[in-house]
Design a protein around this motif. Structure first.
Motif, mmCIF file in Angstrom:
data_model
loop_
_atom_site.group_PDB
_atom_site.id
_atom_site.type_symbol
_atom_site.label_atom_id
_atom_site.label_comp_id
_atom_site.label_asym_id
_atom_site.label_seq_id
_atom_site.Cartn_x
_atom_site.Cartn_y
_atom_site.Cartn_z
ATOM 1 N N MET A 153 0.839 -1.173 0.000
ATOM 2 C CA MET A 153 0.000 0.000 0.000
ATOM 3 C C MET A 153 0.892 1.246 0.000
ATOM 4 N N GLU A 154 0.518 2.215 -0.794
ATOM 5 C CA GLU A 154 1.269 3.466 -0.924
ATOM 6 C C GLU A 154 0.883 4.440 0.174
ATOM 7 N N THR A 155 1.891 5.091 0.776
ATOM 8 C CA THR A 155 1.655 6.067 1.827
ATOM 9 C C THR A 155 2.263 7.399 1.406
ATOM 10 N N PRO A 156 1.458 8.471 1.353
ATOM 11 C CA PRO A 156 2.026 9.772 1.002
ATOM 12 C C PRO A 156 2.809 10.370 2.171
ATOM 13 N N ARG A 157 3.892 11.059 1.839
ATOM 14 C CA ARG A 157 4.697 11.791 2.820
ATOM 15 C C ARG A 157 4.960 13.178 2.249
ATOM 16 N N PHE A 158 4.994 14.170 3.124
ATOM 17 C CA PHE A 158 5.184 15.541 2.682
ATOM 18 C C PHE A 158 6.256 16.219 3.519
ATOM 19 N N ILE A 159 7.048 17.041 2.864
ATOM 20 C CA ILE A 159 7.999 17.916 3.537
ATOM 21 C C ILE A 159 7.546 19.325 3.178
ATOM 22 N N GLN A 160 7.128 20.082 4.182
ATOM 23 C CA GLN A 160 6.539 21.394 3.917
ATOM 24 C C GLN A 160 7.019 22.399 4.949
ATOM 25 N N GLY A 161 7.198 23.628 4.507
ATOM 26 C CA GLY A 161 7.554 24.678 5.443
ATOM 27 C C GLY A 161 8.237 25.843 4.762
ATOM 28 N N VAL A 162 8.580 26.823 5.581
ATOM 29 C CA VAL A 162 9.318 27.992 5.135
ATOM 30 C C VAL A 162 10.676 27.931 5.833
ATOM 31 N N TYR A 163 11.733 27.982 5.038
ATOM 32 C CA TYR A 163 13.087 27.775 5.522
ATOM 33 C C TYR A 163 13.979 28.938 5.118
ATOM 34 N N SER A 164 14.853 29.352 6.013
ATOM 35 C CA SER A 164 15.744 30.466 5.709
ATOM 36 C C SER A 164 17.056 29.950 5.120
ATOM 37 N N PHE A 165 17.747 30.847 4.415
ATOM 38 C CA PHE A 165 19.052 30.502 3.878
ATOM 39 C C PHE A 165 19.912 31.749 3.764
ATOM 40 N N GLU A 166 21.216 31.523 3.756
ATOM 41 C CA GLU A 166 22.197 32.552 3.428
ATOM 42 C C GLU A 166 23.191 31.917 2.478
ATOM 43 N N GLY A 167 23.284 32.465 1.279
ATOM 44 C CA GLY A 167 24.119 31.903 0.243
ATOM 45 C C GLY A 167 25.600 31.943 0.569
ATOM 46 N N GLN A 168 26.286 30.883 0.167
ATOM 47 C CA GLN A 168 27.737 30.789 0.302
ATOM 48 C C GLN A 168 28.398 30.713 -1.069
ATOM 49 N N GLY A 169 27.628 31.020 -2.105
ATOM 50 C CA GLY A 169 28.113 30.936 -3.478
ATOM 51 C C GLY A 169 27.325 29.880 -4.230
ATOM 52 N N LEU A 170 27.133 30.101 -5.529
ATOM 53 C CA LEU A 170 26.350 29.150 -6.327
ATOM 54 C C LEU A 170 27.012 27.781 -6.432
ATOM 55 N N GLU A 171 28.306 27.723 -6.232
ATOM 56 C CA GLU A 171 29.009 26.431 -6.301
ATOM 57 C C GLU A 171 29.127 25.756 -4.944
ATOM 58 N N ARG A 172 28.559 26.370 -3.894
ATOM 59 C CA ARG A 172 28.647 25.811 -2.537
ATOM 60 C C ARG A 172 27.268 25.754 -1.889
ATOM 61 N N PRO A 173 26.436 24.792 -2.304
ATOM 62 C CA PRO A 173 25.108 24.702 -1.666
ATOM 63 C C PRO A 173 25.241 24.396 -0.172
ATOM 64 N N VAL A 174 24.322 24.977 0.590
ATOM 65 C CA VAL A 174 24.319 24.805 2.044
ATOM 66 C C VAL A 174 22.938 24.339 2.488
ATOM 67 N N PRO A 175 22.859 23.652 3.626
ATOM 68 C CA PRO A 175 21.545 23.211 4.124
ATOM 69 C C PRO A 175 20.635 24.400 4.420
ATOM 70 N N LEU A 176 19.354 24.215 4.176
ATOM 71 C CA LEU A 176 18.363 25.196 4.605
ATOM 72 C C LEU A 176 18.304 25.174 6.125
#
Length: 114
Positions: free
Chosen positions: A1-24
């Motif tokens: 049986m299939e169970t839906p899961r959701f990840i939802q919210g508003v998360y902040s970020f501060e960029g470290q450069g386009l080549e250096r993704p960082v966790p939200l």
């Protein structure tokens, strides 16, 4: 049986450069249960900053999908190509943004556990 899961919210970020993704903040992670597989069904996201950013979905630390989001824009990606994500895999979401750019990302991710 299939169970839906959701990840939802508003998360902040501060960029470290386009080549250096960082966790939200707070960090987003999802672990597939040991007796199930999962499939990413859709992603909706918004970017409050005045710069192009991207979300990076990783599976066990390796890039899985990139989702670019324009400045002060939103996107909806219904995934037509769906792949199985194996039991106990860890999915994490990071953001790549120009250095010093701050903003909020609105996230709505739909998964199916099978």
């Amino acid at each position: 049986m299939e169970t839906p899961r959701f990840i939802q919210g508003v998360y902040s970020f501060e960029g470290q450069g386009l080549e250096r993704p960082v966790p939200l903040r707070p960090a987003i992670a999802y672990t597939v249960p040991p007796d199930r597989r999962a499939q990413l069904i859709y992603l909706r996201a918004g970017n409050s900053s005045a710069e192009l950013v991207y979300l990076l979905l990783t599976r066990d630390g390796q890039p899985m999908r990139y989702f670019p989001i324009g400045a002060r824009a939103a996107l909806h990606v219904p995934l037509v190509i769906v792949e199985d994500i194996h039991p106990e895999s860890v999915l994490e979401l990071s953001v790549g943004a120009p250095e010093g750019v701050r903003g909020l990302a609105t996230i709505d991710i739909g998964l199916a556990e099978i």
